[in-house]
Design a protein around this motif. Structure first.
Motif, PDB file in Angstrom:
ATOM      1  N   ALA A 169       0.859  -1.252  -0.124  1.00 55.63           N
ATOM      2  CA  ALA A 169       0.041  -0.065   0.063  1.00 55.63           C
ATOM      3  C   ALA A 169       0.922   1.261  -0.114  1.00 55.63           C
ATOM      4  CB  ALA A 169      -0.897  -0.112   1.345  1.00 55.63           C
ATOM      5  N   ALA A 170       2.126   1.258   0.380  1.00 53.64           N
ATOM      6  CA  ALA A 170       2.944   2.191   0.592  1.00 53.64           C
ATOM      7  C   ALA A 170       3.399   2.752  -0.866  1.00 53.64           C
ATOM      8  CB  ALA A 170       4.210   2.016   1.465  1.00 53.64           C
ATOM      9  N   SER A 171       3.228   1.641  -1.730  1.00 55.41           N
ATOM     10  CA  SER A 171       3.718   2.237  -3.030  1.00 55.41           C
ATOM     11  C   SER A 171       2.719   2.820  -3.705  1.00 55.41           C
ATOM     12  CB  SER A 171       4.002   0.728  -3.809  1.00 55.41           C
ATOM     13  OG  SER A 171       3.002   0.188  -3.984  1.00 55.41           O
ATOM     14  N   VAL A 172       1.530   3.019  -3.361  1.00 56.17           N
ATOM     15  CA  VAL A 172       0.453   3.768  -3.896  1.00 56.17           C
ATOM     16  C   VAL A 172      -0.069   5.184  -3.153  1.00 56.17           C
ATOM     17  CG1 VAL A 172      -1.962   3.673  -4.522  1.00 56.17           C
ATOM     18  CG2 VAL A 172      -0.532   1.610  -4.674  1.00 56.17           C
ATOM     19  N   ASP A 173      -0.327   6.327  -3.769  1.00 54.83           N
ATOM     20  CA  ASP A 173      -0.271   7.551  -3.156  1.00 54.83           C
ATOM     21  C   ASP A 173      -2.032   7.345  -2.907  1.00 54.83           C
ATOM     22  OD1 ASP A 173      -0.333   9.819  -2.118  1.00 54.83           O
ATOM     23  OD2 ASP A 173      -0.324  10.773  -4.091  1.00 54.83           O
ATOM     24  N   ILE A 174      -2.118   6.999  -1.795  1.00 55.24           N
ATOM     25  CA  ILE A 174      -3.533   6.932  -1.193  1.00 55.24           C
ATOM     26  C   ILE A 174      -4.142   8.133  -0.536  1.00 55.24           C
ATOM     27  CG2 ILE A 174      -5.429   5.548  -0.126  1.00 55.24           C
ATOM     28  CD1 ILE A 174      -3.478   3.223  -0.306  1.00 55.24           C
ATOM     29  N   VAL A 175      -5.178   8.794  -1.172  1.00 54.27           N
ATOM     30  CA  VAL A 175      -5.461  10.188  -0.532  1.00 54.27           C
ATOM     31  C   VAL A 175      -7.024  10.100  -0.033  1.00 54.27           C
ATOM     32  CG1 VAL A 175      -3.980  11.504  -1.741  1.00 54.27           C
ATOM     33  CG2 VAL A 175      -6.131  11.315  -2.827  1.00 54.27           C
ATOM     34  N   ASP A 176      -7.028  10.702   1.217  1.00 54.70           N
ATOM     35  CA  ASP A 176      -8.333  10.820   2.008  1.00 54.70           C
ATOM     36  C   ASP A 176      -9.326  11.661   1.304  1.00 54.70           C
ATOM     37  OD1 ASP A 176     -10.555  10.494   3.945  1.00 54.70           O
ATOM     38  OD2 ASP A 176      -9.507  11.572   5.107  1.00 54.70           O
ATOM     39  N   LEU A 177     -10.498  11.132   0.585  1.00 59.71           N
ATOM     40  CA  LEU A 177     -11.484  12.116  -0.114  1.00 59.71           C
ATOM     41  C   LEU A 177     -12.761  11.362   0.100  1.00 59.71           C
ATOM     42  CD1 LEU A 177      -9.907  12.749  -3.697  1.00 59.71           C
ATOM     43  CD2 LEU A 177      -9.928  14.296  -1.753  1.00 59.71           C
ATOM     44  N   GLU A 178     -13.769  12.412   0.510  1.00 60.71           N
ATOM     45  CA  GLU A 178     -15.181  11.908   0.851  1.00 60.71           C
ATOM     46  C   GLU A 178     -15.816  11.949  -0.545  1.00 60.71           C
ATOM     47  OE1 GLU A 178     -16.936  11.436   3.650  1.00 60.71           O
ATOM     48  OE2 GLU A 178     -14.858  11.533   4.454  1.00 60.71           O
ATOM     49  N   PRO A 179     -16.841  11.251  -0.670  1.00 64.04           N
ATOM     50  CA  PRO A 179     -17.606  10.826  -2.128  1.00 64.04           C
ATOM     51  C   PRO A 179     -17.634  12.182  -2.812  1.00 64.04           C
ATOM     52  CG  PRO A 179     -18.261   9.339  -0.368  1.00 64.04           C
ATOM     53  CD  PRO A 179     -17.594  10.267   0.476  1.00 64.04           C
ATOM     54  N   GLN A 180     -18.198  13.121  -2.204  1.00 61.70           N
ATOM     55  CA  GLN A 180     -18.544  14.291  -3.008  1.00 61.70           C
ATOM     56  C   GLN A 180     -17.272  15.171  -3.421  1.00 61.70           C
ATOM     57  OE1 GLN A 180     -19.057  13.979   0.180  1.00 61.70           O
ATOM     58  NE2 GLN A 180     -18.591  16.061   1.534  1.00 61.70           N
ATOM     59  N   ASP A 181     -16.170  14.677  -2.793  1.00 67.73           N
ATOM     60  CA  ASP A 181     -14.859  15.437  -3.293  1.00 67.73           C
ATOM     61  C   ASP A 181     -14.057  14.542  -4.245  1.00 67.73           C
ATOM     62  OD1 ASP A 181     -15.136  17.407  -1.480  1.00 67.73           O
ATOM     63  OD2 ASP A 181     -14.526  16.398   0.241  1.00 67.73           O
ATOM     64  N   ILE A 182     -14.683  13.201  -4.561  1.00 67.21           N
ATOM     65  CA  ILE A 182     -13.846  12.500  -5.277  1.00 67.21           C
ATOM     66  C   ILE A 182     -14.276  12.615  -6.931  1.00 67.21           C
ATOM     67  CG2 ILE A 182     -13.978   9.942  -6.331  1.00 67.21           C
ATOM     68  CD1 ILE A 182     -13.918   9.067  -3.317  1.00 67.21           C
ATOM     69  N   VAL A 183     -15.477  12.979  -7.033  1.00 64.70           N
ATOM     70  CA  VAL A 183     -15.967  13.409  -8.468  1.00 64.70           C
ATOM     71  C   VAL A 183     -15.037  14.510  -8.880  1.00 64.70           C
ATOM     72  CG1 VAL A 183     -17.682  13.998  -9.917  1.00 64.70           C
ATOM     73  CG2 VAL A 183     -18.048  12.457  -8.305  1.00 64.70           C
ATOM     74  N   ALA A 184     -15.016  15.677  -8.202  1.00 65.78           N
ATOM     75  CA  ALA A 184     -14.473  16.721  -8.623  1.00 65.78           C
ATOM     76  C   ALA A 184     -12.895  16.488  -8.858  1.00 65.78           C
ATOM     77  CB  ALA A 184     -14.483  17.825  -7.367  1.00 65.78           C
ATOM     78  N   ALA A 185     -12.117  15.962  -7.818  1.00 66.38           N
ATOM     79  CA  ALA A 185     -10.724  15.361  -7.855  1.00 66.38           C
ATOM     80  C   ALA A 185     -10.567  14.634  -9.437  1.00 66.38           C
ATOM     81  CB  ALA A 185     -10.169  14.686  -6.644  1.00 66.38           C
ATOM     82  N   TRP A 186     -11.456  13.598  -9.561  1.00 66.26           N
ATOM     83  CA  TRP A 186     -11.419  12.805 -10.736  1.00 66.26           C
ATOM     84  C   TRP A 186     -11.835  13.763 -11.969  1.00 66.26           C
ATOM     85  CZ3 TRP A 186     -11.792   7.062 -11.187  1.00 66.26           C
ATOM     86  CH2 TRP A 186     -12.319   6.641 -12.640  1.00 66.26           C
ATOM     87  N   THR A 187     -12.632  14.681 -11.907  1.00 61.99           N
ATOM     88  CA  THR A 187     -12.789  15.346 -13.265  1.00 61.99           C
ATOM     89  C   THR A 187     -11.425  16.362 -13.451  1.00 61.99           C
ATOM     90  OG1 THR A 187     -15.204  15.637 -12.680  1.00 61.99           O
ATOM     91  CG2 THR A 187     -14.192  17.330 -14.157  1.00 61.99           C
ATOM     92  N   ARG A 188     -10.952  16.790 -12.197  1.00 65.63           N
ATOM     93  CA  ARG A 188      -9.624  17.679 -12.573  1.00 65.63           C
ATOM     94  C   ARG A 188      -8.583  16.815 -12.672  1.00 65.63           C
ATOM     95  NH1 ARG A 188     -11.534  19.769  -7.536  1.00 65.63           N
ATOM     96  NH2 ARG A 188      -9.723  18.696  -6.461  1.00 65.63           N
TER      97      ARG A 188
END
Length: 349
Positions: A169-188
């Motif tokens: 898991a340390a080889s992946v950059d896992i970021v904490d996002l709530e569902p409503q923020d995931i869509v925005a981060a995905w789109t950007r």
């Protein structure tokens, strides 16, 4: 990744205090719905397709408990629901099994009990990668950025999927996002992939490809559930509330099986989508029949607690291995946290 268990506890207490102050500012007494003379029942719900949304939509709990003031509050993840329980600001909740395993472990040690299985995760939670990210499998996530709500069933399933694919898991950059923020981060384009649940999941699928689902992760040994939990105080002081709440939850499960069109209409209203879309989302989950709740595979009986306790214990052990919690409590802790009393009497009528 989250910090140390001590830091987690401190953060939870800080958030809990802020949460309590927010409720006080809104007029809540903050003293707990099960207190003497208090007839306010505070329910935490999440916007995923389930019988819980049907109960809310139809007002069945209000009908069953007319002497109680029923308050529904929407939460975006199990982590925030755990914070509310720490703040003693919620009595009943719809929450995933991984957050429950965390909540029953140190340092949180939340006094709540599992009283119902809302659903078993299937294709309604999944790991999806952006189509333009050049990711063809879970193994391709090394060095990539993945958004997920921390301390959720999706977070647990993501860690399990990475382990099953042979990735640290340390080889992946896992970021904490709530569902409503995931869509925005995905789109950007800020994230390459996300492990999340419906309805957010369906938005990501429009421009993404599914790498694995919670059904597949479960088949490989790491199942997740959505559970109905109740504070120990409400269980002990108001068993009639638990009985009424179970009956309406059972009624909702029966509706999903026996009248899926009506169930989809109710869920659609709660999610703000049409009935066809709601029906498609409901079809991706696994919903028990009321009589299944007291079976050995699920919650069991007071004399023989079911396998849900084992599932929670396994989840806690995995979280400990992933350094999400300090250590997993004994199986007995999870068995004691399953409230099977009266469960066999529930028929949903």
């Amino acid at each position: 990744m989250p910090g140390s268990p001590r830091a987690t506890r401190a953060a939870a207490l800080t958030l809990a205090l802020a949460f309590s102050l927010t409720l006080s500012a809104c007029g809540s007494d903050g003293g707990g719905g099960s207190g003497a003379g208090d007839r306010t029942l505070r329910l935490a719900y999440q916007a995923f397709p389930s019988g819980d949304l049907i109960v809310r939509d139809q007002g069945w709990l209000e009908e069953a408990l007319p002497e109680w003031d029923i308050e529904w509050t929407r939460f975006d993840s199990g982590a925030t629901i755990n914070t509310a329980f720490v703040a003693e600001s919620v009595d009943l909740a719809a929450i995933g099994s991984s957050p429950v395993a965390r909540g029953l472990s140190a340092p949180l040690d939340i006094p709540y009990q599992v009283a119902w299985v809302l659903d078993v995760a299937g294709e309604n939670e999944a790991l999806v990668a952006r189509e333009d990210a050049g990711i063809g499998s879970v193994a391709d996530l090394e060095g990539r950025t993945v958004g997920v709500p921390f301390a959720s069933t999706s977070h647990y399933s993501l860690l399990a999927a990475l382990e099953q694919a042979g990735l640290d898991a340390a080889s992946v950059d896992i970021v904490d996002l709530e569902p409503q923020d995931i869509v925005a981060a995905w789109t950007r384009g800020d994230i390459d992939a996300s492990y999340v649940w419906l309805p957010t999941l369906d938005e990501l699928r429009e421009t993404g490809r599914t790498l694995t689902t919670s059904e597949e992760v479960a088949a490989a040994g790491k199942p997740t559930l959505d559970l109905g939990v109740a504070s120990t105080a409400i269980v002990e002081e108001h068993p009639e509330v638990i009985a009424a709440w179970r009956e309406v939850q059972a009624r909702a499960l029966d509706l999903i099986h026996d009248n899926p069109a009506a169930a989809a209409e109710a869920v659609g209203r709660q999610l703000g989508i049409d009935a066809d879309a709601a029906a498609a989302q409901l079809a991706q989950g696994v919903f028990l029949r009321p009589a299944d709740q007291s079976s050995p595979q699920w919650l069991g009986t007071p004399e023989e607690i079911g396998d849900v306790a084992v599932n929670l214990h396994d989840a806690a052990e995995f979280l400990a291995e992933q350094h999400q919690i300090e250590s997993a409590p004994d199986l007995a802790v999870f068995q004691e946290a399953v409230h099977a009393e009266g469960l066999a009497d529930v028929d949903g009528s």
